[in-house]
Scaffold this motif. Structure first.
Motif, PDB file in Angstrom:
ATOM      1  N   MET A  77      -4.820  -0.449  -8.295  1.00 34.76           N
ATOM      2  CA  MET A  77      -4.836  -1.586  -7.602  1.00 34.76           C
ATOM      3  C   MET A  77      -6.376  -0.975  -6.688  1.00 34.76           C
ATOM      4  N   SER A  78      -7.173  -1.885  -6.731  1.00 32.43           N
ATOM      5  CA  SER A  78      -8.555  -1.382  -5.907  1.00 32.43           C
ATOM      6  C   SER A  78      -8.344  -2.217  -4.637  1.00 32.43           C
ATOM      7  N   ILE A  79      -8.469  -1.479  -3.713  1.00 34.92           N
ATOM      8  CA  ILE A  79      -8.516  -1.880  -2.267  1.00 34.92           C
ATOM      9  C   ILE A  79      -9.795  -1.955  -1.678  1.00 34.92           C
ATOM     10  N   THR A  80     -10.099  -3.399  -1.063  1.00 34.46           N
ATOM     11  CA  THR A  80     -11.391  -3.792  -0.614  1.00 34.46           C
ATOM     12  C   THR A  80     -11.280  -4.144   0.766  1.00 34.46           C
ATOM     13  N   MET A  81     -12.223  -4.379   1.733  1.00 33.53           N
ATOM     14  CA  MET A  81     -12.274  -4.959   2.770  1.00 33.53           C
ATOM     15  C   MET A  81     -11.342  -6.297   2.779  1.00 33.53           C
ATOM     16  N   GLY A  82     -11.510  -7.018   1.614  1.00 29.83           N
ATOM     17  CA  GLY A  82     -10.736  -8.366   1.825  1.00 29.83           C
ATOM     18  C   GLY A  82      -9.185  -8.316   1.137  1.00 29.83           C
ATOM     19  N   THR A  83      -8.859  -7.047   0.893  1.00 31.09           N
ATOM     20  CA  THR A  83      -7.483  -6.984   0.379  1.00 31.09           C
ATOM     21  C   THR A  83      -6.366  -7.558   1.379  1.00 31.09           C
ATOM     22  N   THR A  84      -5.586  -8.268   1.385  1.00 32.37           N
ATOM     23  CA  THR A  84      -4.410  -8.444   2.305  1.00 32.37           C
ATOM     24  C   THR A  84      -3.512  -7.651   2.752  1.00 32.37           C
ATOM     25  N   LEU A  85      -2.966  -7.470   4.066  1.00 35.33           N
ATOM     26  CA  LEU A  85      -2.160  -6.446   4.249  1.00 35.33           C
ATOM     27  C   LEU A  85      -0.712  -6.734   3.705  1.00 35.33           C
ATOM     28  N   ALA A  86      -0.540  -8.088   3.470  1.00 34.44           N
ATOM     29  CA  ALA A  86       0.713  -8.393   3.061  1.00 34.44           C
ATOM     30  C   ALA A  86       0.995  -7.753   1.417  1.00 34.44           C
ATOM     31  N   SER A  87      -0.151  -7.514   0.840  1.00 33.87           N
ATOM     32  CA  SER A  87      -0.006  -6.807  -0.599  1.00 33.87           C
ATOM     33  C   SER A  87       0.198  -5.434  -0.523  1.00 33.87           C
ATOM     34  N   LEU A  88      -0.070  -4.803   0.768  1.00 34.29           N
ATOM     35  CA  LEU A  88      -0.052  -3.222   0.835  1.00 34.29           C
ATOM     36  C   LEU A  88       0.911  -2.586   1.833  1.00 34.29           C
ATOM     37  N   VAL A  89       1.451  -3.436   2.814  1.00 36.95           N
ATOM     38  CA  VAL A  89       2.318  -3.140   3.674  1.00 36.95           C
ATOM     39  C   VAL A  89       3.693  -3.691   3.286  1.00 36.95           C
ATOM     40  N   THR A  90       4.801  -2.848   3.165  1.00 36.01           N
ATOM     41  CA  THR A  90       5.931  -3.227   2.827  1.00 36.01           C
ATOM     42  C   THR A  90       6.888  -3.564   4.190  1.00 36.01           C
ATOM     43  N   ASN A  91       6.539  -3.358   5.359  1.00 35.95           N
ATOM     44  CA  ASN A  91       7.425  -3.434   6.411  1.00 35.95           C
ATOM     45  C   ASN A  91       6.885  -5.152   6.742  1.00 35.95           C
ATOM     46  N   LYS A  92       7.407  -6.319   6.465  1.00 37.29           N
ATOM     47  CA  LYS A  92       7.095  -7.587   6.746  1.00 37.29           C
ATOM     48  C   LYS A  92       7.094  -7.871   8.013  1.00 37.29           C
ATOM     49  N   ARG A  93       7.752  -7.237   8.938  1.00 40.51           N
ATOM     50  CA  ARG A  93       7.627  -7.603  10.340  1.00 40.51           C
ATOM     51  C   ARG A  93       6.401  -6.986  11.065  1.00 40.51           C
ATOM     52  N   ARG A  94       6.161  -6.036  10.334  1.00 38.38           N
ATOM     53  CA  ARG A  94       4.855  -5.406  10.985  1.00 38.38           C
ATOM     54  C   ARG A  94       3.631  -6.405  10.512  1.00 38.38           C
ATOM     55  N   VAL A  95       3.671  -6.628   9.358  1.00 41.02           N
ATOM     56  CA  VAL A  95       2.522  -7.787   8.652  1.00 41.02           C
ATOM     57  C   VAL A  95       2.661  -8.668   9.549  1.00 41.02           C
ATOM     58  N   SER A  96       3.828  -9.407   9.972  1.00 41.98           N
ATOM     59  CA  SER A  96       3.946 -10.911  10.888  1.00 41.98           C
ATOM     60  C   SER A  96       3.262 -10.299  12.144  1.00 41.98           C
ATOM     61  N   ALA A  97       3.387  -8.928  12.707  1.00 45.51           N
ATOM     62  CA  ALA A  97       3.256  -8.843  14.105  1.00 45.51           C
ATOM     63  C   ALA A  97       1.650  -8.524  14.027  1.00 45.51           C
ATOM     64  N   LEU A  98       1.107  -8.103  12.989  1.00 43.73           N
ATOM     65  CA  LEU A  98      -0.437  -7.850  12.909  1.00 43.73           C
ATOM     66  C   LEU A  98      -1.185  -8.997  12.609  1.00 43.73           C
ATOM     67  N   LYS A  99      -0.403  -9.936  12.071  1.00 47.18           N
ATOM     68  CA  LYS A  99      -1.089 -11.129  11.836  1.00 47.18           C
ATOM     69  C   LYS A  99      -1.191 -12.064  13.083  1.00 47.18           C
ATOM     70  N   SER A 100      -0.143 -12.070  14.033  1.00 52.99           N
ATOM     71  CA  SER A 100      -0.262 -12.433  15.204  1.00 52.99           C
ATOM     72  C   SER A 100      -1.550 -12.089  16.234  1.00 52.99           C
ATOM     73  N   LEU A 101      -2.024 -11.049  16.005  1.00 55.27           N
ATOM     74  CA  LEU A 101      -3.234 -10.396  16.447  1.00 55.27           C
ATOM     75  C   LEU A 101      -4.403 -10.703  15.796  1.00 55.27           C
ATOM     76  N   GLY A 102      -4.311 -11.487  14.818  1.00 54.96           N
ATOM     77  CA  GLY A 102      -5.535 -12.007  14.000  1.00 54.96           C
ATOM     78  C   GLY A 102      -5.872 -10.886  12.917  1.00 54.96           C
ATOM     79  N   ILE A 103      -4.979  -9.900  12.506  1.00 59.91           N
ATOM     80  CA  ILE A 103      -5.130  -8.953  11.430  1.00 59.91           C
ATOM     81  C   ILE A 103      -4.293  -9.383  10.242  1.00 59.91           C
ATOM     82  N   VAL A 104      -5.302  -9.935   9.099  1.00 62.20           N
ATOM     83  CA  VAL A 104      -4.630 -10.302   7.988  1.00 62.20           C
ATOM     84  C   VAL A 104      -5.223  -9.516   6.810  1.00 62.20           C
TER      85      VAL A 104
END
Length: 947
Positions: free
Chosen positions: A1-28
């Motif tokens: 899997m090639s990772i770029t600046m546009g790759t979503t964190l949801a496809s990389l980070v297994t901890n979904k609670r962390r993904v949700s918390a980062l999204k609340s800060l505008g980090i997608v």
């Protein structure tokens, strides 16, 4: 899997609670994470043995756990974990005697205590970083940072004993070094696993690695209750590792090499994909090259070298894993210049694009001179026109009917004289309108500086040339107000020239327009009165159809509209000028939709107006693609507004304020009371807002009322509740670790209106409420009743912020003033004193004495200068918020650039961007820059006013 600046964190980070918390800060995405910059970086932590400890001073040391115990705290229903550590081997490397200290942890959660207990078993080597204190005569570290070190095979010499022997011989990694991590290993293997066969996981493989990690500078991020700064940092480092980074950037400018500290591989239970894992034969240098490929540079190589800047990938690495504070600052400057260069390139490209478009020229005199000549009337030469200072009043003009054009006849009919600034801007706009490519001008003026008159003069120039002009207002109330004002101001003005026979003049003007190239006018389109059409979304169907038909006819005239002008049903085939009031309320896509309303492929001239004070440096940064005009003079008759800051807990002052308001109401005047929230019961995720108990008690004491205020769960509102919040920037506050600080709940319209009506000061006075949720016909009726005096006190949200003009309004009370931006407070304050009476603005605050919020209010307390206030607003909270991103819900692409402090940098970037575009207008040779420019334009569409 090639990772770029546009790759979503949801496809990389297994901890979904962390993904949700980062999204609340505008980090997608990965790009969002890498551009989520820390707000500060900690200083390097010094190495000290336990005997060298100084209470209150941060330190780090290596030690061995000697014993550990867990003590239940029965009275407090929790647990206390105590571990004793011995630094004998580490102290020997420091040439001081060894000693012991106590590490103490408190928690109500048994699971946390169990986890710490497993990590701190007797015999475990640890590296400790924390602030020493003293308890019962013993040195104690409360909740220090702990890194456990993996055990090593006997005789390997890599543990604490081996470390001490090396240090004593002068070869230790940290022996006597001012830079404790300068000699650390160049690259460490993934450190998350223990030696083969062990069940435990350790934080580091060696003491050197652990000391490097705790001693080096560490970035601190704005965090929230859902995710800590440490976890944000951990996630970003994991992403960098996956993209190829193995070592931090080094002082010599290389991405990797000997002497650099290693980036630890993320644990597989946190990161799903480890794309960058080392393969056999892979070096740190090739890993750095991979990072450069994943994060290509945006700045042209020639610019980067000329400015001696870092590569973009290197800068990201130096920011999120800095080797030193100096390196961190150097990286920040690199990305700050990148923002300046991208923004200026975008603005210059927009300007180039505008100059390539075609527009209807709107000459002031040419067509009418021909028309008047055809009916045998003498036309005054342009050189004989009255000077700007002489055109201000009809009393200065002895031959009103012979004025050469509609615009000048309008100015001559005004009952007042234009200010010198207004006259200059009117003439500048006239020159722009006479060109065959579209005008793009920003008109920034103080509240009440006369922008509407200037805009109307421009519209009449377009109408006089035979075209249509549209004025777009952000609200129906404001649109209706503009419609009534404009209709009165143009009443009596005619499109046909005075003195000519009406029937013949129509035909002659038709011929004259055709001869001058304005073939859109026919004899049937020349009317005695200038048509002014109102078009809003709240109109009844029959009236709306009539307004749409009038616009679609192409007849010269003025159309006043709300967002309805952006609908597909609206057509204006001969549209030559678009005037947009309060530009930050409209996006680029909406504005560009008006370009499609013409049937001949032309682009309308564009005039955008704002009363939001914008410093010149900020305007040049954001609106560099526009010609900018400022109106700084106020028309005669306006008295200064007296501004008073009132502490809400001061019941006596609150009571005197209410008594003063009652006296002004009894004198026939009106009062606005502004609250940032619609309803105290509005709650979204992080808590709702209402009137605090303290606020209620202050109001009650002020009115000698015994009723108590209803409280609600405090906290700032989320974006999802934006429709219920009228505040432009809640001014989030953070503690030293980047955590958000809880603040009192915001006041609400419904509750404040209810409480105030019960005060003895307002007995017999009718109140009205107005919010953004009210229907358009309700808003219209409420404003009519307020202006007429039936409801002399209006409790509202900031829906009254823009353009509302009630001349009898003399007082405005703004609750939660310490939570507003200064520019918005200045806008709200401008709603009063418009009728020439004495006026007051009361800013109700709950700010702590000496706090930044109190300092902000002092600025607006002592100044009526919009430019000064805007400059202070910029310094307090940055460019994006001043220009409206929080109001519109947009997100600024400028995260580092400071439009006031970095004015020289912006000027340099603009010059270099201009040189680049002159050589390569389409940026064909700079693909990455072209993409960044496109992203910038899209990300800032609430600010940029051209395509």
């Amino acid at each position: 899997m090639s990772i770029t600046m546009g790759t979503t964190l949801a496809s990389l980070v297994t901890n979904k609670r962390r993904v949700s918390a980062l999204k609340s800060l505008g980090i997608v995405t990965v790009g969002d994470a890498l551009t989520y910059y820390p707000f500060r970086v900690t200083e390097p932590v010094p190495l000290r043995a336990i005997r060298e400890a100084a209470p209150g001073q941060q330190m780090a040391f290596a030690a061995v756990i000697r014993d550990m115990r867990v003590v239940p705290m029965n009275a407090r229903r929790g647990y206390r974990l105590e571990a004793t550590v011995d630094d004998a081997d580490f102290a020997r490397s420091r040439r001081v005697p060894g000693s012991t200290a106590r590490l103490t942890f408190f928690s109500y959660r048994k699971s946390y205590v169990d986890w710490v207990s497993v990590r701190l078993r007797a015999g475990t080597s640890v590296v400790v970083s924390g602030m020493p204190g003293e308890y019962m005569g013993q040195l104690q570290f409360t909740h220090p940072e702990i890194l456990t070190v993996a055990p090593v095979p006997a005789g390997a010499g890599a543990g604490l004993e081996g470390y001490a022997r090396g240090a004593a011989s002068g070869n230790g990694a940290f022996a006597g070094s001012a830079d404790p991590y300068a000699s650390a290993q160049s690259a460490y293997p993934p450190a998350a696993t223990a030696p083969s066969g062990a069940a435990l996981k350790y934080d580091a493989d060696t003491v050197q690695e652990a000391l490097t990690r705790v001693c080096r500078p560490r970035p601190v991020y704005h965090a929230s209750s859902r995710i800590s700064s440490e976890h944000i940092h951990e996630t970003i480092l994991g992403l960098l590792w996956m993209m190829g980074a193995r070592t931090s950037s080094t002082p010599d400018g290389q991405l990797a090499g000997a002497g650099a500290a290693g980036i630890v591989a993320p644990a597989t239970d946190t990161i799903a994909v480890q794309n960058g894992e080392e393969k056999s034969g892979t070096t740190a240098e090739s890993g750095a090259e991979a990072l450069s490929q994943s994060i290509p540079d945006v700045l042209p190589e020639s610019v980067r070298k000329a400015k001696n800047l870092m590569h973009r990938a290197e800068a990201f690495l130096a920011i999120h894993d800095p080797a030193s504070t100096a390196r961190f600052k150097e990286a920040i400057e690199t990305l700050r210049y990148e923002e300046a260069f991208v923004s200026q390139t975008s603005l210059l490209k927009s300007r180039q694009h505008a100059h390539k478009s075609s527009a209807h020229p709107c000459p002031l005199n040419e067509a009418l001179e021909t028309a008047r000549a055809s009916v045998g009337e003498a036309v005054a030469e342009p050189s004989t026109q009255p000077e700007a200072s002489e055109r201000g009043s009809a009393t200065d003009l002895t031959d009103l009917p012979n004025l050469p054009n509609l615009r000048d006849r309008f100015i001559a009919s005004l009952p007042f004289t234009l200010t010198a600034g207004q006259s200059q801007v009117v003439d500048d706009i006239a020159s722009d309108l006479e060109r065959d490519w579209p005008m793009q001008r920003l008109l920034q003026g103080e509240v009440g500086s006369g922008k509407t008159v200037v805009a109307l003069a421009a519209m009449l120039q377009a109408v006089g040339a035979g075209y249509q002009a549209v004025l777009v207002a952000p609200t129906q109330v404001l649109a209706e107000q503009h419609y009534e004002t404009i209709s009165k101001m143009v009443s009596g003005l005619t499109l046909a020239q005075p003195g000519a026979k009406e029937t013949d003049a129509a035909a002659d003007v038709e011929g004259a327009m055709g001869a001058s190239g304005a073939s859109t006018v026919s004899s049937s389109k020349v009317t005695a009165e200038i048509p002014v059409t109102l078009l809003t979304g709240g109109m009844k169907l029959a009236a709306r159809r009539k307004a749409l038909a009038a616009a679609a006819s192409g007849e010269p005239g003025i159309i006043v509209a709300t967002h309805a002008a952006f609908s597909k049903t609206f057509q204006a085939p001969h549209l030559a000028l678009v005037v947009i009031d309060e530009q930050h309320r409209f996006g680029v896509e909406q504005r560009e939709s008006l370009n499609a309303k013409t049937d001949d492929g032309t682009t309308p001239h564009l005039l955008v107006m704002t009363a939001t004070p914008i410093p010149r440096t900020a305007a040049m940064t954001w609106f560099g693609d526009l010609d900018i005009s400022w109106l700084t003079e106020l028309p005669g008759g306006r008295k200064p507004i007296r501004t008073v800051v009132v502490n809400e807990a001061d019941a006596a002052t609150m009571g005197r304020m209410f008594a003063h308001i009652r006296a002004r109401v009894d004198a026939g005047e009106r009062t606005y009371i502004v609250c940032p929230r619609i309803d105290a019961d509005d709650e979204e995720n992080e808590g709702g807002s209402g009137v605090s108990a303290a606020a209620g008690s202050a109001l009650g004491r002020a009115a000698a009322s015994g009723s108590s205020a209803r409280t609600a769960a405090g906290g700032r509102a989320t974006r999802a509740a934006a429709d219920a919040i009228g505040i432009d920037d809640p001014y989030e506050t953070f503690d030293e670790n980047g955590e958000t600080v809880a603040r009192p709940p915001l006041h609400a319209v419904a509750e404040i209106a209810d409480r105030l009506q019960k005060l003895p000061q307002f007995q017999g006075i009718r109140f009205a409420t107005l919010t953004g949720r009210d229907k358009d016909d309700v808003k219209t009726q409420v404003m009519a009743d307020f202006a007429g005096g039936e409801t002399p006190i209006l409790v509202s949200t900031t829906v009254i912020e823009v353009g509302v003009d009630v001349k009898q309004a003399s007082c405005i009370v703004i609750f939660d003033a310490d939570r507003y931006g200064l520019s918005q407070l200045h806008q709200l304050r401008g709603r009063v004193g418009r009728g020439g009476t004495n006026s007051w603005a009361f800013l109700i605050s709950r700010a702590e004495p000496g706090s930044p919020a109190e300092q902000r209010l002092e600025v607006i307390h002592h100044s009526l200068d919009g430019a000064e206030i805007a400059q202070a607003d910029l310094e307090f909270r940055g460019a994006g918020d001043v220009l409206g991103d929080a109001q519109s819900g947009g997100k600024s692409s400028l995260k580092l650039l400071r439009v006031v402090k970095d004015a020289d940098m912006i000027a340099d970037a603009r010059t270099r961007a201009g040189q680049l575009l002159a050589a390569d207008p389409e940026l064909a040779g700079e693909v990455q820059l072209a993409g960044a420019v496109l992203d910038f334009t899209r990300g800032n569409e609430t600010f940029l006013t051209s395509s």
